[in-house]
Write an enzyme that holds these catalytic residues in place. Structure first.
Site, PDB file in Angstrom:
ATOM      1  N   LYS A  40       7.705   2.471  18.175  1.00 45.80           N
ATOM      2  CA  LYS A  40       7.659   3.915  17.883  1.00 45.80           C
ATOM      3  C   LYS A  40       8.172   4.719  19.069  1.00 45.80           C
ATOM      4  O   LYS A  40       8.905   5.700  18.906  1.00 45.80           O
ATOM      5  CB  LYS A  40       6.225   4.321  17.523  1.00 45.80           C
ATOM      6  CG  LYS A  40       5.736   3.674  16.228  1.00 45.80           C
ATOM      7  CD  LYS A  40       4.239   3.855  16.052  1.00 45.80           C
ATOM      8  CE  LYS A  40       3.714   3.089  14.844  1.00 45.80           C
ATOM      9  NZ  LYS A  40       2.260   2.947  14.839  1.00 45.80           N
ATOM     10  N   THR A  78       0.828  -1.212   0.000  1.00 46.93           N
ATOM     11  CA  THR A  78       0.000   0.000   0.000  1.00 46.93           C
ATOM     12  C   THR A  78       0.863   1.263   0.000  1.00 46.93           C
ATOM     13  O   THR A  78       0.634   2.187  -0.777  1.00 46.93           O
ATOM     14  CB  THR A  78      -0.874  -0.002   1.277  1.00 46.93           C
ATOM     15  OG1 THR A  78      -1.544  -1.244   1.331  1.00 46.93           O
ATOM     16  CG2 THR A  78      -1.887   1.108   1.265  1.00 46.93           C
TER      17      THR A  78
END
Ligand code: HSE
Length: 430
Positions: free
Chosen positions: A207, A14
């Site tokens: 993250k 994607t």
């Protein structure tokens, strides 16, 4: 810097397809912004002939992604394969050794090997960029690495996983249990078929590790993250949170304390009507306390084709401009090591819920175990039910040592008057 910057793209999922679309569809604007043209000169993917919504038939295709790093017509390798080891790691390493710049969205790879790869990039005189690895389109890497540099950052708090925020928002709106909402999120495509990395907190930890390194100048320390996922959060806790004036959010929190760097991923009680509490659905957000500069709040789309491709293109444009420095804001050799805060130093106020038999002495027993561990109660609710049925006792404590609260809850859970494993959720300050 003259001539076109030549991009080799490994991974056409994607995000990769989104990057290719922008390189073709917005080429003139990119050239103006970057000061030179940017050309896609090679691609690699598992399948060559797949409809990706962009015509790549004229672009040289490599079956082996590692070949992208060896091509003389590639200046920057964009790694969108993913994974902590394997092909992604081999590609990034060989690209840096071949003196190609690297742009990647691979948070797992950098959270584990970031300092080593940053050093490799520096020794080869090229850049390693990863804006797309944290919170999709939010330009938080640039903000921490280049913007908020005048003062020491003391804390970062973020909603770093859209899947978890979507699930918690839905649980709150509908009162439905976690498993039901997760199944619906999977049907709607908000959650992966295997959601472990998201709901267990691992994706948030990746993250957070990178944010902490950028904020504090430390080596990314994934093993230093204390992690709790959202699978044990119940509609009852979400409802009680509302009564106390809080919302439950999965937070990644990194703080510089007197003892070192604290990194925690956990569902937390966030005061209602504050910026983090107001982040709905699958949005991401990061709040940074930047000393005398004050507190900053960033919010936006943390995943998906457009937001993530946007971050990749921002890095590619930086490389085109020649605007690159150390990956984590200071030379890899200067990143601090071994600054982990000891687990015993972790403190917070806590929300606790006990499902107990409504019999004489139960409250005294709970209080005794809490007192033994020096945990002091700030407020409390008990909800009555029919005689003989378990009742909920809900407490909020004053600030207490995390390990002491865990010990107290273990002792309370062993009581024959306690019907379920007690629940504890830390309270996050506004
Ligand atoms: N799965 C992540 C999320 C996006 O739900 O936010 C990629 O890190």
């Amino acid at each position: 810097m003259t001539g076109e910057l030549r991009v080799g793209l490994a991974g056409l999922g994607t995000v990769g397809a989104g990057v290719a679309k922008v390189l073709f569809g917005n080429a003139q604007n990119l050239e103006w912004r970057a000061g030179r043209g940017i050309a896609l000169t090679a691609v690699s993917a598992r399948e060559r002939k797949k409809d990706r919504g962009v015509d790549l038939s004229a672009i040289p295709f490599e079956n082996n992604p590692l070949a992208i790093a060896e091509r003389p017509d590639v200046d920057v390798v964009v790694e969108l394969i993913g994974g902590e080891e394997g092909v992604a790691r081999a590609l990034v390493e060989s690209a840096l050794r071949a003196k190609k710049h690297v742009v990647t969205a691979n948070k797992a790879l950098l959270a584990r090997h970031g300092a080593v790869l940053a050093g490799l990039a520096e020794r080869n005189g090229v850049s390693l960029k990863f804006e797309a690895a944290i919170c999709g389109g939010i330009p938080i890497v640039k903000a921490l690495r280049e913007g908020l540099i005048a003062y020491e950052i003391s804390a970062i708090r973020g909603i770093l996983n859209g899947t978890c925020n979507f699930i918690l928002t839905q649980m709150e709106a509908t009162g439905r249990p976690f498993a039901e909402v997760l199944a619906e999120a999977q049907r709607l495509g908000y959650a992966e078929a295997d959601p472990t990395l998201d709901i267990g907190g691992g994706d948030t930890a990746h993250k957070l590790t990178l944010l902490a390194s950028l904020a504090f100048g430390t080596v990314p320390d994934l093993d230093g993250v204390a992690m709790t996922g959202i699978d044990k959060v119940s509609p009852a806790d979400i409802a009680f949170a509302g009564e106390f004036g809080y919302r439950i959010k999965l937070l990644g929190v990194a703080r510089r304390t007197a003892n070192g760097i604290e990194q925690v991923v956990h569902p937390a009680m966030v005061p209602a009507r504050t910026p983090l509490a107001d982040v709905e659905s699958s949005f991401n957000a990061v709040s940074a306390d930047a000393g005398e500069a004050g507190r900053f709040f960033f919010q936006g789309c943390g995943a998906g084709q457009g937001p993530t491709a946007s971050a990749v293109l921002s890095d590619i444009a930086d490389v085109a401009r020649g605007a690159f420095g150390p990956a984590f804001g200071r030379p890899a050799e200067e990143l601090e090591r071994g600054k982990r805060e000891p687990a015993e130093a972790r403190k917070s106020a806590y929300y606790m819920r006990f499902q107990v038999l409504d019999v004489p002495g139960v409250m005294a027993e709970i209080s005794r175990h809490l007192a033994n561990e020096m945990v002091s109660i700030e407020s409390m609710i008990q909800r009555g039910r029919a005689p003989g049925e378990p009742v909920a006792i809900v407490m909020i404590t004053h600030e207490a040592q995390h390990v002491a609260v865990v010990r107290a809850l273990q002792a309370i859970a062993a009581s024959d008057k306690v019907c379920e494993t007690p629940c504890m959720i830390p309270m996050e300050a506004a």
